[in-house]
Design a protein around this motif. Structure first.
Motif, short mmCIF file in Angstrom:
data_model
loop_
_atom_site.label_atom_id
_atom_site.label_comp_id
_atom_site.label_asym_id
_atom_site.label_seq_id
_atom_site.Cartn_x
_atom_site.Cartn_y
_atom_site.Cartn_z
N PRO A 1 -3.59 1.08 -6.05
CA PRO A 1 -4.11 2.06 -5.19
C PRO A 1 -3.57 3.62 -5.70
O PRO A 1 -4.13 4.66 -5.70
CB PRO A 1 -3.91 1.87 -3.83
CG PRO A 1 -3.84 0.34 -3.80
CD PRO A 1 -3.25 -0.14 -5.09
N PHE B 1 0.89 -1.25 -0.11
CA PHE B 1 -0.29 -0.21 0.03
C PHE B 1 0.86 1.20 -0.06
O PHE B 1 2.13 1.31 0.47
CB PHE B 1 -0.83 -0.18 1.25
CG PHE B 1 -1.85 -1.06 1.34
CD1 PHE B 1 -3.36 -0.80 0.34
CD2 PHE B 1 -1.83 -2.38 1.72
CE1 PHE B 1 -4.15 -1.73 0.53
CE2 PHE B 1 -2.72 -3.33 1.67
CZ PHE B 1 -4.02 -3.00 0.89
N TYR C 1 -12.61 -6.96 -6.73
CA TYR C 1 -14.08 -6.84 -7.12
C TYR C 1 -14.32 -7.13 -8.45
O TYR C 1 -15.25 -7.34 -9.26
CB TYR C 1 -14.07 -5.15 -7.14
CG TYR C 1 -13.21 -4.56 -5.94
CD1 TYR C 1 -13.81 -4.28 -5.03
CD2 TYR C 1 -12.05 -3.95 -6.20
CE1 TYR C 1 -13.37 -3.32 -4.03
CE2 TYR C 1 -11.28 -3.28 -5.15
CZ TYR C 1 -12.09 -3.08 -3.87
OH TYR C 1 -11.30 -2.42 -3.10
N GLU D 1 -8.95 -7.47 3.61
CA GLU D 1 -7.75 -8.09 4.23
C GLU D 1 -6.59 -7.78 3.98
O GLU D 1 -6.19 -7.22 3.00
CB GLU D 1 -7.92 -9.54 3.67
CG GLU D 1 -6.71 -10.66 4.23
CD GLU D 1 -5.64 -10.41 3.14
OE1 GLU D 1 -4.53 -10.57 3.71
OE2 GLU D 1 -5.92 -10.17 1.99
N VAL D 2 -5.80 -7.32 5.28
CA VAL D 2 -4.36 -6.74 4.84
C VAL D 2 -3.63 -7.54 5.90
O VAL D 2 -4.30 -7.79 7.17
CB VAL D 2 -4.19 -5.53 5.19
CG1 VAL D 2 -2.63 -5.01 5.31
CG2 VAL D 2 -4.96 -4.47 4.31
N TYR E 1 -2.70 2.43 6.55
CA TYR E 1 -2.10 1.19 6.99
C TYR E 1 -0.64 1.22 7.18
O TYR E 1 -0.07 0.53 8.06
CB TYR E 1 -2.33 0.27 5.74
CG TYR E 1 -3.60 0.09 5.21
CD1 TYR E 1 -4.89 -0.14 6.31
CD2 TYR E 1 -4.21 -0.48 4.03
CE1 TYR E 1 -6.04 -0.20 5.92
CE2 TYR E 1 -5.37 -0.78 3.79
CZ TYR E 1 -6.36 -0.56 4.61
OH TYR E 1 -7.69 -0.86 4.31
N THR F 1 -9.44 -4.05 -8.35
CA THR F 1 -8.47 -4.87 -8.24
C THR F 1 -9.17 -6.28 -8.61
O THR F 1 -10.06 -6.28 -8.51
CB THR F 1 -7.57 -4.82 -6.85
OG1 THR F 1 -8.77 -5.33 -5.84
CG2 THR F 1 -7.19 -3.32 -6.66
N ALA G 1 -5.15 -9.79 -2.83
CA ALA G 1 -5.52 -9.31 -3.93
C ALA G 1 -4.35 -8.90 -5.14
O ALA G 1 -4.31 -8.87 -6.23
CB ALA G 1 -6.70 -8.38 -4.16
N PHE G 2 -3.32 -8.42 -4.25
CA PHE G 2 -2.15 -7.97 -4.92
C PHE G 2 -1.18 -8.92 -5.24
O PHE G 2 -0.09 -8.75 -6.19
CB PHE G 2 -1.48 -6.81 -4.15
CG PHE G 2 -2.20 -5.64 -3.51
CD1 PHE G 2 -3.45 -5.37 -4.54
CD2 PHE G 2 -1.87 -4.82 -2.63
CE1 PHE G 2 -3.92 -4.33 -4.17
CE2 PHE G 2 -2.84 -3.83 -2.41
CZ PHE G 2 -3.79 -3.38 -2.98
N GLY H 1 -13.81 0.49 -6.51
CA GLY H 1 -13.79 -0.41 -5.27
C GLY H 1 -12.62 0.14 -4.29
O GLY H 1 -11.91 0.37 -4.60
N TRP H 2 -13.20 0.16 -2.81
CA TRP H 2 -12.37 0.43 -1.79
C TRP H 2 -12.94 0.06 -0.52
O TRP H 2 -14.30 0.10 -0.28
CB TRP H 2 -11.96 1.94 -1.89
CG TRP H 2 -10.54 2.05 -0.73
CD1 TRP H 2 -10.62 2.64 0.34
CD2 TRP H 2 -9.49 1.76 -1.14
NE1 TRP H 2 -9.42 2.65 0.99
CE2 TRP H 2 -8.23 2.04 -0.04
CE3 TRP H 2 -8.50 1.14 -2.32
CZ2 TRP H 2 -7.13 1.90 0.12
CZ3 TRP H 2 -7.22 1.02 -2.01
CH2 TRP H 2 -6.50 1.38 -1.03
N PRO H 3 -12.35 -0.12 0.49
CA PRO H 3 -12.98 -0.43 1.95
C PRO H 3 -13.69 0.64 2.43
O PRO H 3 -13.59 1.76 1.82
CB PRO H 3 -12.03 -1.11 2.76
CG PRO H 3 -10.82 -1.40 1.87
CD PRO H 3 -10.81 -0.37 0.78
O1 173 Z 1 -6.81 -1.98 -3.90
C1 173 Z 1 -7.77 -2.36 -3.54
O2 173 Z 1 -8.97 -1.67 -3.77
C2 173 Z 1 -7.73 -3.45 -2.73
O3 173 Z 1 -7.90 -4.53 -3.28
C3 173 Z 1 -7.79 -3.35 -1.21
C4 173 Z 1 -7.74 -4.53 -0.43
C5 173 Z 1 -7.76 -4.48 0.88
C6 173 Z 1 -7.68 -3.32 1.47
C7 173 Z 1 -7.64 -2.25 0.74
C8 173 Z 1 -7.75 -2.10 -0.69
#
Ligand code: 173
Length: 317
Positions: free
Chosen positions: A180, A29, A164, A223-224, A35, A161, A87-88, A196-198
């Motif tokens: 991001p 990130f 979604y 999830e992180v 974070y 990402t 997801a990354f 999309g974002w939390p």
């Molecule tokens: O980048 C995003 O939208 C993403 O996949 C994500 C995943 C976890 C926390 C924040 C963003």
């Protein structure tokens, strides 16, 4: 007496060999995200407590290793540790993206076998030690600059990402993947109509300036986690491993904080003038159900053996 002497002799080389190890850690990130701020505070504390045992050297964020390359950097040992979301690193193994679909807190995952299963898959397929989940209680949302009155995204271009992709595609969106760090520019240039974002974090890079609507309800759980190269882990001594597990666990145990953060961020969005498009009743339920159906279908298609097992372990009984 002789026995004691022998034991002392045998343990002597271990004691002599014990020395501080410094692990290189990166964030997938952006450098200025909350974070990372939180991670750095934790690292500072680890380094104070870990004098003579273990030290963490924060290398940086995506400027050091680009977001979608962090997983491979951990797998190959270019870095020792990372803070990332699954997801990354679907380019390492596709199951990584399934952690968004857990429907119980990580504390429960540690009790019901889900956590053990995650650790097994991460080690086998990613050469990674899955250490701790450090973000939860953060539903994802769809943020938009054009209004909708039903869950239909036809004609809209949405930044995604892997989190979604299946869901927003199932709703008819045209999707475009970015890290991001590229969201602000995409919004500014009007390349996307939403993203999309939390629930938390959109202020970190001023996305509120380019965001008109948030769609409720949220879906999944962001999830992180902290992950580590398996070879680097194997090189640590027992005391260092214990120390690292204790420290990562202390951070994970503070995850209730994210509930408060989510509330604060919701209020902050309202104050910033972001309007809520609230899907109601059956439509809201269908929206969330579709999110999970599309999400699991995507995981299971790419992972026919682990996918169904994860689905079972990640679902609340
Ligand atoms: O980048 C995003 O939208 C993403 O996949 C994500 C995943 C976890 C926390 C924040 C963003």
């Amino acid at each position: 007496m002789r026995k004691i002497l022998l034991a002392a002799l045998l343990s002597a080389p271990l004691v002599a060999a014990a020395q501080t190890t410094t692990l290189r850690i990166v964030s997938a990130f952006p450098e200025n995200s909350f974070y990372v701020t939180r991670l750095q505070t934790w690292i500072q504390n680890v380094n104070e407590e870990g004098k003579g045992i273990l030290q963490l050297n924060f290398i940086g964020g995506p400027k050091a290793i680009p977001t979608f390359e962090v997983g491979n950097a951990v797998r190959t040992g270019v870095v020792d540790m990372a803070m990332s979301t699954g997801a990354f690193y679907t380019n390492v193994f596709p199951e990584s993206d399934a952690l968004k679909l857990t429907r119980m807190p990580v504390a429960e995952q540690r009790r019901n076998g889900a956590f053990d299963y995650i650790q097994k898959v991460w080690a086998e397929k990613g050469n990674m030690i899955y250490l701790a989940r450090i973000v939860e209680h953060q539903p994802f949302h769809l943020y938009l600059n054009k209004p909708i009155d039903k869950p239909d995204l036809k004609g809209l271009k949405i930044r995604i990402t892997p989190v979604y992709r299946d869901f927003f595609s199932a709703l008819g969106a045209t999707v475009m993947q970015t890290a991001p760090g590229e969201v602000y520019t995409a919004l500014e240039r009007g390349v996307v109509d939403g993203y999309g974002w939390p629930i938390g974090g959109i202020f970190d890079n001023n996305w509120q300036e380019r965001t008109k609507f948030r769609v409720d309800p949220g879906f999944y759980d962001a999830e992180v986690s902290l992950i580590m190269n398996q070879d680097a882990w194997k090189k640590l001594g027992a005391r260092q491993r214990d120390f690292l597990l204790t420290q990562t666990r202390l951070l994970e145990n503070r995850n209730d904080y994210w509930k408060i953060y989510g509330q604060q961020e919701t209020e902050r969005q309202a104050k910033a003038g972001i309007q809520v498009i609230r899907l109601q009743g059956a439509q809201a339920q269908e929206y969330v159900d579709k999110a999970y159906e599309a999400g699991w279908a995507g995981i299971i298609k790419n992972s026919p053996v682990h996918g169904p097992k994860m689905r079972e372990l990640f679902s609340q009984k």
